[in-house]
Design a protein around this motif. Structure first.
Motif: not given
Lengths: 221, 256
Positions: A122-129, A133, A137
């Motif tokens: 979710e953290a990755a999603q929340s930065m728009g990944a 990615t 990643k």
């Protein structure tokens, strides 16, 4: 003690077994890794749920995994002949080994990727990944220790399967054990092959575990 | 406060997980540079509200607009929207296999395609600002909770979001580490950041907020300046909520 001819045969058998195991693991992952990723990603809880794709792969991999390996060996002989040109020997054994291993590997990859903390995804999603990615990643990177443990398990399992192929002329240590130990009652040779197999599994297991530990950053060193 | 442009607007937002609505009818406007703090009892929907704004949860009714553009649609390009709405989580959620620097660079380099050198320099500046200059090469497991959370804030900041969402970012911290994180947030607020904060730290809410929204049972019960909210509650529900906190503080046993 076995004579030099037997020793050479055992050595060749060991090489054949290693060859079958490692090549099958490699191709098993070529097929199983993408399959496992798709399974993890399209799952209901995945980053791109897709019921149809998931069910399809799920069904497919379950079917193959339910076929006993010995039967699968015989079942895929036409395919083996088409790819390798013959139905016996170590190269021929690679074909059914890959077919049997791929769904099994896919399941392990799926399980490894699902272990990745949802919060981190979710953290990755929340930065728009984007999806790729996140897969590359985050999912694969974070699951790498678990994936490596999976490789170790896969190698061990495929090694066991390859020995089973000995029953139908598959080559390698299993073949030797069946021909000499079973058909000719030379149990000493059988025991030697077993010892070699045990040692091989131990070594491969050891390497796998060592690597996965080396790559683990989650614990403070 | 002077009239500033509206960055984010919620109109009658409703969220239902399938067993009764969690958010019933939420409408609000967030202006540029405004710090909005959500407080309310556990399970009142504060965190869910933030997650809906970031698209981590879908909504079942109403509209969410970012800069006047509807973002609560089926075809919303969330990866673009999320670059404008950063989020910091309660459990930090740093990537365990990456160093602090790699954690911070993933967004700008991989998602925004920015120059690595330039992003690295900015990361260094931001890390210095939150007091983590010496932790660039550390892995998350080597950091304390407060340090992890400050690194997570930098990771969100470097994306240059228009709005930053903070979801109970100190709730998982040991009491002595809460302050260092709140100080960073206070500093961000002072430098003009537009923020939405969910917190249980009432004195921090008082210090940082331009507007306090009191949520209970999925609706906005009260909305006002900290001064209004803490001295002249309009509703009995808000009074009751604040009273339980004051009582706890007098007992001195609870760190919430």
């Amino acid at each position: 003690m076995p004579d030099s001819a037997t020793l050479i045969m055992l050595l060749e058998g060991t090489c054949a077994t290693l060859y079958m195991t490692l090549v099958s693991t490699l191709f098993g992952y070529v097929l199983g890794l993408p399959m496992g990723i798709v399974l993890a990603v399209t799952d209901r809880e995945g980053i791109k749920p897709n019921k149809f794709v998931y069910k399809l792969l799920d069904f497919f991999s379950n079917i193959i995994r339910s076929i006993p390996f010995l039967i699968l060996l015989i079942l895929v002989i036409p395919l083996t002949k088409a790819i390798v040109g013959k139905s016996y020997g170590s190269s021929a054994t690679v074909v059914p080994l890959v077919i049997a291993a791929a769904p099994f590997i896919a399941r392990m990859v799926e399980a490894s990727l699902k272990e990745v903390d949802k919060g981190v995804v979710e953290a990755a999603q929340s930065m728009g990944a984007g999806m790729f990615t996140i897969i590359y990643k985050v999912l694969l990177a974070e699951a790498r220790t678990s994936l490596l443990v999976g490789v170790t398990i896969a190698v061990g399992t495929i090694l066991g399967y390859s020995a089973m192929a000995g029953a139908v002329g598959g080559g390698g240590l299993g073949d030797i054990a069946v021909r000499y130990g079973y058909h000719r009652y030379q149990s000493d040779i059988m025991i030697i092959t077993i010892v070699i197999l045990v040692v091989l599994v131990q070594i491969l297991q050891g390497i796998g575990m060592l690597l996965s530990k080396r790559l683990d950053r989650r614990v403070n060193k | 406060m002077e009239k500033k442009e509206i960055v984010l607007e919620l109109k009658h937002v409703r969220k239902d997980f399938g067993n009764g609505p969690v958010l019933k009818d939420i409408s609000l406007q967030l202006h540029k540079g405004e710090v909005m703090v959500f407080i309310g009892p556990s399970g009142c929907g504060k965190s869910t509200l933030l997650r809906c704004i970031n698209g981590l949860e879908g909504i079942q009714g109403g509209e969410i607009l970012l800069n006047g553009k509807l973002i609560s649609t089926e075809n919303t390009k969330w990866s673009e929207v999320r670059q404008k709405i950063g989020m910091v989580f309660q459990s930090y959620d740093l990537f365990p296999h990456m160093t602090v620097m790699e954690n911070i660079l993933l967004g700008p380099v991989k998602v925004q395609g920015r120059n690595r050198k330039e992003a690295e320099q900015e990361a260094e500046r931001l890390l210095e600002r939150v007091g983590l200059s010496d932790k660039q090469r550390a892995f998350p497991a080597q950091l304390s909770g407060g340090q992890k959370q400050r690194a997570a804030i930098v990771r969100a900041l470097i994306m240059k979001p228009q709005i930053l969402l903070f979801d109970e970012v100190t709730a998982a911290l040991d009491p002595e580490m809460v302050r260092e994180v709140l100080d960073v947030m206070l500093e961000l607020a002072k430098s003009g950041g537009t923020m939405m904060i969910v917190t249980h730290e009432l004195s921090f809410a008082k210090a940082v907020a331009d507007r306090i929204i009191f949520l209970d049972d999925g609706i906005i019960v009260e909305s006002g300046t900290p001064e209004e909210f803490f001295t002249r509650q309009k509703t009995e529900r808000a009074q009751r909520f604040l009273n339980t906190f004051i009582f706890r503080e007098e007992k001195g046993g609870d760190e919430a």
